[in-house]
Design an enzyme around this catalytic site. Sequence first.
Site, PDB file in Angstrom:
ATOM      1  N   ASN A   1      47.358  44.256  41.540  1.00  0.00           N
ATOM      2  CA  ASN A   1      46.844  43.137  40.737  1.00  0.00           C
ATOM      3  C   ASN A   1      45.586  43.601  39.998  1.00  0.00           C
ATOM      4  O   ASN A   1      44.635  44.075  40.628  1.00  0.00           O
ATOM      5  CB  ASN A   1      46.530  41.976  41.696  1.00  0.00           C
ATOM      6  CG  ASN A   1      45.989  40.753  40.979  1.00  0.00           C
ATOM      7  OD1 ASN A   1      45.140  40.868  40.107  1.00  0.00           O
ATOM      8  ND2 ASN A   1      46.454  39.586  41.365  1.00  0.00           N
TER       9      ASN A   1
ATOM     10  N   HIS B   1      40.923  41.578  38.445  1.00  0.00           N
ATOM     11  CA  HIS B   1      39.471  41.729  38.542  1.00  0.00           C
ATOM     12  C   HIS B   1      38.899  42.783  37.597  1.00  0.00           C
ATOM     13  O   HIS B   1      37.689  42.881  37.444  1.00  0.00           O
ATOM     14  CB  HIS B   1      39.060  41.946  39.999  1.00  0.00           C
ATOM     15  CG  HIS B   1      39.343  40.693  40.788  1.00  0.00           C
ATOM     16  ND1 HIS B   1      38.803  39.470  40.440  1.00  0.00           N
ATOM     17  CD2 HIS B   1      40.149  40.457  41.836  1.00  0.00           C
ATOM     18  CE1 HIS B   1      39.257  38.549  41.265  1.00  0.00           C
ATOM     19  NE2 HIS B   1      40.090  39.113  42.118  1.00  0.00           N
TER      20      HIS B   1
ATOM     21  N   ARG C   1      30.919  39.703  30.711  1.00  0.00           N
ATOM     22  CA  ARG C   1      30.145  39.916  29.476  1.00  0.00           C
ATOM     23  C   ARG C   1      30.838  39.333  28.242  1.00  0.00           C
ATOM     24  O   ARG C   1      30.319  39.456  27.144  1.00  0.00           O
ATOM     25  CB  ARG C   1      29.940  41.420  29.247  1.00  0.00           C
ATOM     26  CG  ARG C   1      28.897  42.027  30.143  1.00  0.00           C
ATOM     27  CD  ARG C   1      27.504  41.619  29.681  1.00  0.00           C
ATOM     28  NE  ARG C   1      26.489  42.014  30.625  1.00  0.00           N
ATOM     29  CZ  ARG C   1      25.827  43.172  30.593  1.00  0.00           C
ATOM     30  NH1 ARG C   1      26.090  44.050  29.661  1.00  0.00           N
ATOM     31  NH2 ARG C   1      24.917  43.423  31.498  1.00  0.00           N
TER      32      ARG C   1
ATOM     33  N   HIS D   1      47.386  37.188  37.229  1.00  0.00           N
ATOM     34  CA  HIS D   1      47.408  35.732  37.396  1.00  0.00           C
ATOM     35  C   HIS D   1      46.810  35.116  36.137  1.00  0.00           C
ATOM     36  O   HIS D   1      45.628  35.295  35.859  1.00  0.00           O
ATOM     37  CB  HIS D   1      46.559  35.369  38.631  1.00  0.00           C
ATOM     38  CG  HIS D   1      46.554  33.909  38.961  1.00  0.00           C
ATOM     39  ND1 HIS D   1      45.941  33.414  40.088  1.00  0.00           N
ATOM     40  CD2 HIS D   1      47.085  32.823  38.323  1.00  0.00           C
ATOM     41  CE1 HIS D   1      46.094  32.096  40.136  1.00  0.00           C
ATOM     42  NE2 HIS D   1      46.773  31.715  39.067  1.00  0.00           N
TER      43      HIS D   1
ATOM     44  N   ARG E   1      45.459  32.101  34.773  1.00  0.00           N
ATOM     45  CA  ARG E   1      44.982  30.811  35.275  1.00  0.00           C
ATOM     46  C   ARG E   1      44.840  29.824  34.141  1.00  0.00           C
ATOM     47  O   ARG E   1      44.625  30.215  32.982  1.00  0.00           O
ATOM     48  CB  ARG E   1      43.628  30.984  35.983  1.00  0.00           C
ATOM     49  CG  ARG E   1      43.681  31.896  37.194  1.00  0.00           C
ATOM     50  CD  ARG E   1      42.350  31.913  37.909  1.00  0.00           C
ATOM     51  NE  ARG E   1      42.153  30.704  38.666  1.00  0.00           N
ATOM     52  CZ  ARG E   1      42.290  30.594  39.985  1.00  0.00           C
ATOM     53  NH1 ARG E   1      42.609  31.645  40.709  1.00  0.00           N
ATOM     54  NH2 ARG E   1      42.092  29.456  40.583  1.00  0.00           N
TER      55      ARG E   1
ATOM     56  N   ARG F   1      40.097  32.309  33.209  1.00  0.00           N
ATOM     57  CA  ARG F   1      38.789  32.867  33.582  1.00  0.00           C
ATOM     58  C   ARG F   1      38.761  34.394  33.598  1.00  0.00           C
ATOM     59  O   ARG F   1      37.729  34.995  33.465  1.00  0.00           O
ATOM     60  CB  ARG F   1      38.319  32.321  34.930  1.00  0.00           C
ATOM     61  CG  ARG F   1      39.107  32.839  36.108  1.00  0.00           C
ATOM     62  CD  ARG F   1      38.508  32.410  37.418  1.00  0.00           C
ATOM     63  NE  ARG F   1      38.656  30.986  37.636  1.00  0.00           N
ATOM     64  CZ  ARG F   1      38.642  30.427  38.853  1.00  0.00           C
ATOM     65  NH1 ARG F   1      38.455  31.175  39.911  1.00  0.00           N
ATOM     66  NH2 ARG F   1      38.807  29.139  39.000  1.00  0.00           N
TER      67      ARG F   1
ATOM     68  N   GLU G   1      51.652  35.730  38.141  1.00  0.00           N
ATOM     69  CA  GLU G   1      51.303  34.617  39.046  1.00  0.00           C
ATOM     70  C   GLU G   1      50.872  33.455  38.175  1.00  0.00           C
ATOM     71  O   GLU G   1      50.065  33.629  37.248  1.00  0.00           O
ATOM     72  CB  GLU G   1      50.119  35.003  39.945  1.00  0.00           C
ATOM     73  CG  GLU G   1      50.442  36.032  40.978  1.00  0.00           C
ATOM     74  CD  GLU G   1      49.197  36.404  41.788  1.00  0.00           C
ATOM     75  OE1 GLU G   1      48.139  35.772  41.615  1.00  0.00           O
ATOM     76  OE2 GLU G   1      49.289  37.339  42.573  1.00  0.00           O
TER      77      GLU G   1
ATOM     78  N   THR H   1      39.050  31.880  44.381  1.00  0.00           N
ATOM     79  CA  THR H   1      40.339  32.571  44.297  1.00  0.00           C
ATOM     80  C   THR H   1      41.374  31.626  44.896  1.00  0.00           C
ATOM     81  O   THR H   1      41.018  30.556  45.400  1.00  0.00           O
ATOM     82  CB  THR H   1      40.295  33.934  45.039  1.00  0.00           C
ATOM     83  OG1 THR H   1      41.567  34.573  44.909  1.00  0.00           O
ATOM     84  CG2 THR H   1      39.938  33.773  46.507  1.00  0.00           C
ATOM     85  N   THR H   2      42.662  32.000  44.827  1.00  0.00           N
ATOM     86  CA  THR H   2      43.707  31.123  45.338  1.00  0.00           C
ATOM     87  C   THR H   2      43.459  30.857  46.819  1.00  0.00           C
ATOM     88  O   THR H   2      43.393  31.794  47.613  1.00  0.00           O
ATOM     89  CB  THR H   2      45.090  31.779  45.137  1.00  0.00           C
ATOM     90  OG1 THR H   2      45.135  32.306  43.815  1.00  0.00           O
ATOM     91  CG2 THR H   2      46.208  30.783  45.323  1.00  0.00           C
TER      92      THR H   2
ATOM     93  N   GLU I   1      56.088  35.116  48.953  1.00  0.00           N
ATOM     94  CA  GLU I   1      54.943  35.986  49.235  1.00  0.00           C
ATOM     95  C   GLU I   1      54.126  35.269  50.305  1.00  0.00           C
ATOM     96  O   GLU I   1      53.614  34.166  50.070  1.00  0.00           O
ATOM     97  CB  GLU I   1      54.095  36.233  47.992  1.00  0.00           C
ATOM     98  CG  GLU I   1      52.920  37.169  48.302  1.00  0.00           C
ATOM     99  CD  GLU I   1      52.001  37.410  47.108  1.00  0.00           C
ATOM    100  OE1 GLU I   1      52.459  37.366  45.950  1.00  0.00           O
ATOM    101  OE2 GLU I   1      50.800  37.626  47.357  1.00  0.00           O
TER     102      GLU I   1
ATOM    103  N   HIS J   1      47.070  38.778  49.593  1.00  0.00           N
ATOM    104  CA  HIS J   1      45.794  38.068  49.512  1.00  0.00           C
ATOM    105  C   HIS J   1      44.824  38.581  50.560  1.00  0.00           C
ATOM    106  O   HIS J   1      45.068  38.450  51.754  1.00  0.00           O
ATOM    107  CB  HIS J   1      45.925  36.543  49.643  1.00  0.00           C
ATOM    108  CG  HIS J   1      44.811  35.858  48.907  1.00  0.00           C
ATOM    109  ND1 HIS J   1      43.535  35.812  49.401  1.00  0.00           N
ATOM    110  CD2 HIS J   1      44.771  35.258  47.689  1.00  0.00           C
ATOM    111  CE1 HIS J   1      42.766  35.201  48.520  1.00  0.00           C
ATOM    112  NE2 HIS J   1      43.484  34.860  47.468  1.00  0.00           N
ATOM    113  N   GLY J   2      43.772  39.197  50.070  1.00  0.00           N
ATOM    114  CA  GLY J   2      42.699  39.669  50.939  1.00  0.00           C
ATOM    115  C   GLY J   2      42.976  40.982  51.645  1.00  0.00           C
ATOM    116  O   GLY J   2      42.166  41.425  52.457  1.00  0.00           O
TER     117      GLY J   2
HETATM  118  N1  PXP Z   1      48.797  37.312  45.861  1.00  0.00           N
HETATM  119  C1  PXP Z   1      48.430  36.152  45.269  1.00  0.00           C
HETATM  120  C2  PXP Z   1      49.443  35.075  45.146  1.00  0.00           C
HETATM  121  C3  PXP Z   1      47.132  35.966  44.772  1.00  0.00           C
HETATM  122  O1  PXP Z   1      46.792  34.809  44.182  1.00  0.00           O
HETATM  123  C4  PXP Z   1      46.221  37.041  44.865  1.00  0.00           C
HETATM  124  C5  PXP Z   1      44.847  36.888  44.311  1.00  0.00           C
HETATM  125  O2  PXP Z   1      44.916  36.841  42.927  1.00  0.00           O
HETATM  126  C6  PXP Z   1      46.650  38.234  45.469  1.00  0.00           C
HETATM  127  C7  PXP Z   1      47.935  38.333  45.990  1.00  0.00           C
HETATM  128  C8  PXP Z   1      45.771  39.424  45.585  1.00  0.00           C
HETATM  129  O3  PXP Z   1      44.711  39.136  46.421  1.00  0.00           O
HETATM  130  P1  PXP Z   1      43.515  40.150  46.532  1.00  0.00           P
HETATM  131  O4  PXP Z   1      42.881  40.240  45.178  1.00  0.00           O
HETATM  132  O5  PXP Z   1      42.624  39.530  47.559  1.00  0.00           O
HETATM  133  O6  PXP Z   1      44.091  41.478  46.955  1.00  0.00           O
END
Ligand code: PXP
Length: 239
Positions: free
Chosen positions: A7, A10, A18, A43, A45, A49, A70, A100-101, A151, A191-192
């Site tokens: 992903n 970020h 900026r 993602h 959104r 953002r 996403e 975040t989600t 997921e 996630h995480g």
């Molecule tokens: N899966 C989903 C559905 C998410 O919303 C996110 C965060 O955007 C991730 C995975 C990835 O999470 P992380 O950035 O914490 O690795």
Amino acid sequence: MAELAVNVDHVATLREARQIHYPEPVAAAIAAETAGADAIVVHLREDRRHIKERDVRILRQVVQTRLILEMAATNEMLNIALDIKPDVVTLVPEKREEITTEGGLNIITHQGMAKEAVTTLKNAGIQTCIFIDPDLDQIKMAHKIDSDMIEIHTGAFCEAKTEPSRNHEFSRIVNAAKMGAKLKLGVNAGHGICYRSIQAFKGHNLIHEFSIGHSIVSRAILTGMEQAVRDMKKLIDEL
Ligand code: PXP
């Protein structure tokens, strides 16, 4: 062997800090693929953002592996998905105020909306995935509304502060993944997840694809994107 979906949201977060034109998430995606990523995730959104529509459109043209979008199951997002045609859409819940989600999509309370979105996307040849908590009733519902994949939300496990709660959360993921496999759903997780927490999955062989963003982009700041992806890919290959 499990796959790695990287992903790059970020990278866009840093750009938007900026509100200028760099760093370029598309360049990060190309580097991730060069280093062995099996798919690229963004993602889009509602508040745009980080990732913009422009990013998704360029990624659609340059991504060589698979593009996973996403998004919330809104009419606006469904129209964008039908136009851009990612390989996979992962339906996620979305709140403007969240960092975040925060949780999985509750497809028991939002069954109608989720079913309609899945049907629309599948009719357009887009594979569907639903981001859900490791809850057996949610997984049965994902099967009932005919999603291709789930997921499993790994956030509670990755953020658990004590050994017993980590073990408890991990066993929920294992049970959820087993249920998904039994129902013939594709089972992904995310996630995480970081370079440490991924190791908990060693020997389980339950997850088809890990979706990982923040930890990889964070490491990339210090080591470069290719190295950061290679490091994660190696850990996944060794699970
Ligand atoms: N899966 C989903 C559905 C998410 O919303 C996110 C965060 O955007 C991730 C995975 C990835 O999470 P992380 O950035 O914490 O690795």
